[in-house]
Design a protein around this motif. Structure first.
Motif, PDB file in Angstrom:
ATOM      1  N   LEU A   1      -4.494  -2.045   3.616  1.00 13.69           N
ATOM      2  CA  LEU A   1      -5.259  -0.639   3.543  1.00 13.69           C
ATOM      3  C   LEU A   1      -5.542  -0.698   1.685  1.00 13.69           C
ATOM      4  O   LEU A   1      -5.812   0.788   1.850  1.00 13.69           O
ATOM      5  CB  LEU A   1      -4.554   0.739   4.302  1.00 13.69           C
ATOM      6  N   TYR A   2      -5.355  -0.919   0.902  1.00 12.61           N
ATOM      7  CA  TYR A   2      -5.648  -1.010  -0.397  1.00 12.61           C
ATOM      8  C   TYR A   2      -5.006  -0.108  -1.231  1.00 12.61           C
ATOM      9  O   TYR A   2      -4.845   1.174  -1.940  1.00 12.61           O
ATOM     10  CB  TYR A   2      -7.099  -1.088  -1.324  1.00 12.61           C
ATOM     11  N   GLN A   3      -3.467   0.308  -0.315  1.00 10.78           N
ATOM     12  CA  GLN A   3      -2.324   1.613  -1.173  1.00 10.78           C
ATOM     13  C   GLN A   3      -1.465   0.467  -1.969  1.00 10.78           C
ATOM     14  O   GLN A   3      -0.600   0.353  -2.001  1.00 10.78           O
ATOM     15  CB  GLN A   3      -2.502   2.065   0.255  1.00 10.78           C
ATOM     16  N   LEU A   4      -1.826   0.558  -3.291  1.00 10.78           N
ATOM     17  CA  LEU A   4      -0.785  -1.210  -3.520  1.00 10.78           C
ATOM     18  C   LEU A   4       0.329   0.014  -4.218  1.00 10.78           C
ATOM     19  O   LEU A   4       0.706  -0.401  -4.528  1.00 10.78           O
ATOM     20  CB  LEU A   4      -1.534  -1.982  -5.104  1.00 10.78           C
ATOM     21  N   ASP A   5      -0.190   0.839  -5.055  1.00  5.78           N
ATOM     22  CA  ASP A   5       0.261   1.624  -5.833  1.00  5.78           C
ATOM     23  C   ASP A   5       1.893   2.438  -4.104  1.00  5.78           C
ATOM     24  O   ASP A   5       3.107   1.810  -5.207  1.00  5.78           O
ATOM     25  CB  ASP A   5      -0.051   3.002  -5.915  1.00  5.78           C
ATOM     26  N   ASN A   6       1.472   2.503  -3.277  1.00  3.78           N
ATOM     27  CA  ASN A   6       2.296   2.842  -2.600  1.00  3.78           C
ATOM     28  C   ASN A   6       3.253   0.974  -1.841  1.00  3.78           C
ATOM     29  O   ASN A   6       4.414   0.911  -1.378  1.00  3.78           O
ATOM     30  CB  ASN A   6       1.980   2.676  -0.906  1.00  3.78           C
ATOM     31  N   ALA A   7       3.093   0.267  -1.907  1.00  7.45           N
ATOM     32  CA  ALA A   7       2.405  -1.186  -1.516  1.00  7.45           C
ATOM     33  C   ALA A   7       3.991  -1.406  -2.530  1.00  7.45           C
ATOM     34  O   ALA A   7       4.755  -2.295  -2.515  1.00  7.45           O
ATOM     35  CB  ALA A   7       1.794  -2.402  -1.442  1.00  7.45           C
ATOM     36  N   ASP A   8       3.713  -1.242  -3.979  1.00  8.55           N
ATOM     37  CA  ASP A   8       4.696  -1.785  -4.884  1.00  8.55           C
ATOM     38  C   ASP A   8       6.061  -1.353  -4.692  1.00  8.55           C
ATOM     39  O   ASP A   8       7.236  -1.391  -5.409  1.00  8.55           O
ATOM     40  CB  ASP A   8       4.400  -1.425  -6.579  1.00  8.55           C
ATOM     41  N   SER A   9       5.985   0.838  -4.224  1.00 11.38           N
ATOM     42  CA  SER A   9       7.190   1.462  -4.925  1.00 11.38           C
ATOM     43  C   SER A   9       7.803   0.233  -3.382  1.00 11.38           C
ATOM     44  O   SER A   9       8.773   0.523  -2.689  1.00 11.38           O
ATOM     45  CB  SER A   9       7.282   2.766  -3.682  1.00 11.38           C
ATOM     46  N   THR A  10       7.163   0.293  -1.793  1.00 16.20           N
ATOM     47  CA  THR A  10       7.721  -0.268  -1.234  1.00 16.20           C
ATOM     48  C   THR A  10       8.680  -1.243  -1.159  1.00 16.20           C
ATOM     49  O   THR A  10       9.711  -2.458  -0.485  1.00 16.20           O
ATOM     50  CB  THR A  10       6.712  -0.524  -0.058  1.00 16.20           C
ATOM     51  N   PHE A  11       7.915  -2.313  -1.939  1.00 14.38           N
ATOM     52  CA  PHE A  11       8.475  -4.008  -2.846  1.00 14.38           C
ATOM     53  C   PHE A  11       9.563  -3.657  -3.298  1.00 14.38           C
ATOM     54  O   PHE A  11      10.502  -4.518  -3.086  1.00 14.38           O
ATOM     55  CB  PHE A  11       7.208  -4.360  -3.296  1.00 14.38           C
TER      56      PHE A  11
END
Length: 200
Positions: A31-41
């Motif tokens: 979904l191109y939500q890379l800030d959220n993906a960083d937090s999830t990582f």
């Protein structure tokens, strides 16, 4: 009731299985939500240091940042992978991705000398550590382009010294241009917009 509804929407997640974090990260990347993906990582990494999904997650989020032209973040994740999981990568794929990311980070032809030299060092190390890698052809291609860029840069410096009447310095950089690429005249000049060219 309103406060309760807001609280439930923003409830912090923790103590989830690794597959939960991994799938959530993949969804956020898609979904191109890379800030959220960083937090999830970060949640995956902190809660499951030995997870079987961590090497794949580290590589994928690095690729996602590279695709979005966020090269500093991409290289951060590639470095993390190399430090912790390179034994899982006998063909040097992530090392190649890091080289590609650095190569793509070049934006201005005469202002990236440090990045140019750093990337050439990465290329040299790759070829030494992975002599039979299936990515060798691609790395060689990048190396050729970098060497042409280095030759072009040294030719430009040589011309500058010639214009300010310093022939010895001009000759030094002219020789450096030839050592980077045997025939510097073969290297086409980079085409840049007129409004940038006047400042180069």
């Amino acid at each position: 009731m309103l406060l309760g509804g807001c609280a439930s929407k923003h409830e912090e997640e923790y103590n989830k299985p690794d597959i939960y974090w991994y799938n959530k990260m993949l969804k956020e990347i898609s979904l191109y939500q890379l800030d959220n993906a960083d937090s999830t990582f970060t949640s995956l990494e902190s809660e499951h240091r030995q997870s079987q999904f961590l090497p794949s997650a580290t590589m994928l989020i690095g690729i996602a940042h590279m695709d979005e032209e966020e090269y500093v973040l991409a290289n951060y994740y590639f470095d993390e992978y190399i430090k912790r999981f390179e034994k899982n990568d006998p063909d040097g794929r992530v090392r190649y991705l890091k080289i590609k990311s650095k190569f793509l980070a070049f934006k201005q032809q005469f202002r990236e000398q440090k990045l140019l030299d750093e990337t050439l060092d990465e290329v040299k190390k790759f070829k030494n550590d992975f002599p039979k890698s299936s990515y060798t052809y691609l790395v060689n291609n990048i190396e050729s382009r970098l060497m042409m860029a280095k030759s072009s840069l040294n030719s430009e410096i040589s011309g500058l010294y010639k214009r300010v009447d310093k022939p010895l310095a001009s000759d030094v950089y002219s020789e450096r241009a030839k050592s980077s690429w045997a025939k510097p005249d073969e290297v086409s000049k980079v085409k840049v917009p007129w409004y940038r060219a006047i400042f180069e």
